[in-house]
Enzyme design. Structure first.
Site, PDB file in Angstrom:
ATOM      1  N   GLU A  18      15.490-112.045  10.210  1.00  0.00           N
ATOM      2  CA  GLU A  18      16.733-110.482  10.524  1.00  0.00           C
ATOM      3  C   GLU A  18      17.733-110.740  10.158  1.00  0.00           C
ATOM      4  O   GLU A  18      17.787-109.635   9.252  1.00  0.00           O
ATOM      5  CB  GLU A  18      16.234-111.047  11.526  1.00  0.00           C
TER       6      GLU A  18
ATOM      7  N   THR B 229      19.709-108.079  16.380  1.00  0.00           N
ATOM      8  CA  THR B 229      19.359-107.470  17.030  1.00  0.00           C
ATOM      9  C   THR B 229      19.348-108.646  18.558  1.00  0.00           C
ATOM     10  O   THR B 229      19.538-108.473  19.950  1.00  0.00           O
ATOM     11  CB  THR B 229      17.868-106.901  17.369  1.00  0.00           C
TER      12      THR B 229
ATOM     13  N   SER C 134      14.051-120.067  17.524  1.00  0.00           N
ATOM     14  CA  SER C 134      14.425-118.400  18.560  1.00  0.00           C
ATOM     15  C   SER C 134      16.610-117.855  18.549  1.00  0.00           C
ATOM     16  O   SER C 134      17.267-118.566  19.655  1.00  0.00           O
ATOM     17  CB  SER C 134      13.695-117.985  19.926  1.00  0.00           C
TER      18      SER C 134
ATOM     19  N   ASN D 120      17.240-115.163  20.461  1.00  0.00           N
ATOM     20  CA  ASN D 120      17.971-114.635  21.363  1.00  0.00           C
ATOM     21  C   ASN D 120      17.714-115.862  22.402  1.00  0.00           C
ATOM     22  O   ASN D 120      18.371-116.298  23.258  1.00  0.00           O
ATOM     23  CB  ASN D 120      16.777-113.621  22.076  1.00  0.00           C
TER      24      ASN D 120
ATOM     25  N   SER E  76      10.708-114.034  22.941  1.00  0.00           N
ATOM     26  CA  SER E  76       9.196-114.424  22.423  1.00  0.00           C
ATOM     27  C   SER E  76       8.163-115.680  22.702  1.00  0.00           C
ATOM     28  O   SER E  76       7.914-116.415  22.248  1.00  0.00           O
ATOM     29  CB  SER E  76       9.402-114.774  20.976  1.00  0.00           C
TER      30      SER E  76
END
Length: 333
Positions: free
Chosen positions: A139, A178, A236, A238, A281
């Site tokens: 990202e 984000t 990941s 998050n 995810s």
């Protein structure tokens, strides 16, 4: 199943809600599945569509082919659709696809696209841009790649914020990845605002609703339990942040696992309560798999602890909307 003697010990599982798939991930997976239904296999996907091996392997089995760069797609397959992942891509990637006459579908999460647009607005308004995020994350690479190289400065920590020296005399502005820790980002922003009181902030916080909601649920559950499991992939962002949030909220043991097969049962010896959540995810079936694994060793009771409702849904690309509508109509019949 592990051989048991006597009654199984009781285990109270507190299931965080919201957890698992967010609207952006759901949309990205749907784009791949609809593209396969409409155009047939193979459909190429640049980078993991989302950071979850179970999801990626499931899409591979349906005919998706994952590549890291467009030049990995065989010359004879250049007419096949190629999909960009939910994390977003630098502007050079769609430009490259157009140069190769490729048909592409963009599965970038709309909330990531919002950050891209903010970066472009700051650039047009001649502001010096800071991006709060993690180096090397797809990202971040995609967001920095929206503007000419060297335009955006990356800030990863409060120390970075303290040592940052503006390159120009222009007004500063910041944007963020984000999927960051809400608390870590707040600390970085406080340092920047203290040093640069007129720095321009996002009109609406860039950390997405799903990241915030999942972290808030963990903050409530973590102090109640003896251990916390976050279902998610090690790459990941998050999911990693959820594990960190659980530790900081007072949970004695917090672990990140992808599947039940990765559980180290020594981590859960003697526990009476367990918190369970999943990164944005991670599909719900993996959460159910974890609960089933514990049910082989404990008498499990499950209570869902809900801290927010999520009703957000994002539009699909125009090319796939009719296919999605047709499928919905078929299910309704």
């Amino acid at each position: 199943m592990t051989e048991q003697t006597g009654a199984l010990p009781a285990l109270a599982v507190k299931l965080c809600a919201p957890r698992g798939f967010c609207a952006g991930v759901d949309r990205a997976i749907q784009i791949v599945e609809l593209a396969l239904a409409k155009y047939g296999a193979p459909v190429y996907v640049r980078h993991e569509i989302v950071h979850n091996r179970f999801v990626v392997d499931g899409l591979k089995a349906k005919g998706a082919v994952f590549v890291e760069e467009l030049d990995e797609i065989p010359a004879g397959h250049r007419e096949r659709p190629v999909i960009f992942s939910a994390h977003g891509v630098p502007k050079s990637v769609p430009e490259d696809a157009r140069g190769r006459n490729m048909f592409y579908l963009d599965a970038t999460c709309p909330l990531v696209s919002k950050v891209h647009k903010e970066a472009e607005i700051h650039f047009r308004r001649d502001r010096e841009i800071l991006l709060i995020g993690h180096a090397g994350h797809p990202e971040v690479i995609g967001t920095m790649g929206q503007l000419p190289e060297g335009t955006v400065s990356l800030i990863e920590t409060e120390d970075d914020a303290r040592s940052f020296q503006p390159k120009t005399g222009r007004r500063l502005a910041f944007i963020t990845q984000t999927t960051l820790s809400v608390d870590d980002t707040k600390g970085i922003v406080e340092v920047l605002r203290d040093r640069f009181p007129d720095i321009v902030a996002p009109h609406k916080e860039d950390i997405c609703y799903a990241t915030t909601n999942r972290q808030d649920a963990v903050k409530v559950v973590a102090p109640m339990v003896d251990a916390m499991i976050v279902v998610g992939a090690p790459n990941s962002s998050n999911s990693q942040r959820l594990r960190e949030v659980a530790e900081r909220a007072g949970c004695p043991r917090a672990v990140l696992v992808q599947r039940a097969s990765e559980l180290d049962w020594a981590d859960f010896a003697g526990i009476r309560s367990l918190g369970l959540t999943a990164g944005a995810s991670a599909p719900e079936t993996l959460v159910e798999e974890i609960i089933a694994a514990f049910a082989e060793r404990f008498t499990v009771s499950v209570e869902e602890v809900r801290t927010a409702e999520e009703t957000i849904a994002f539009n699909l690309p125009r090319e796939l909307r009719l296919m999605a509508e047709a499928q919905s109509a078929s299910v309704a019949e």
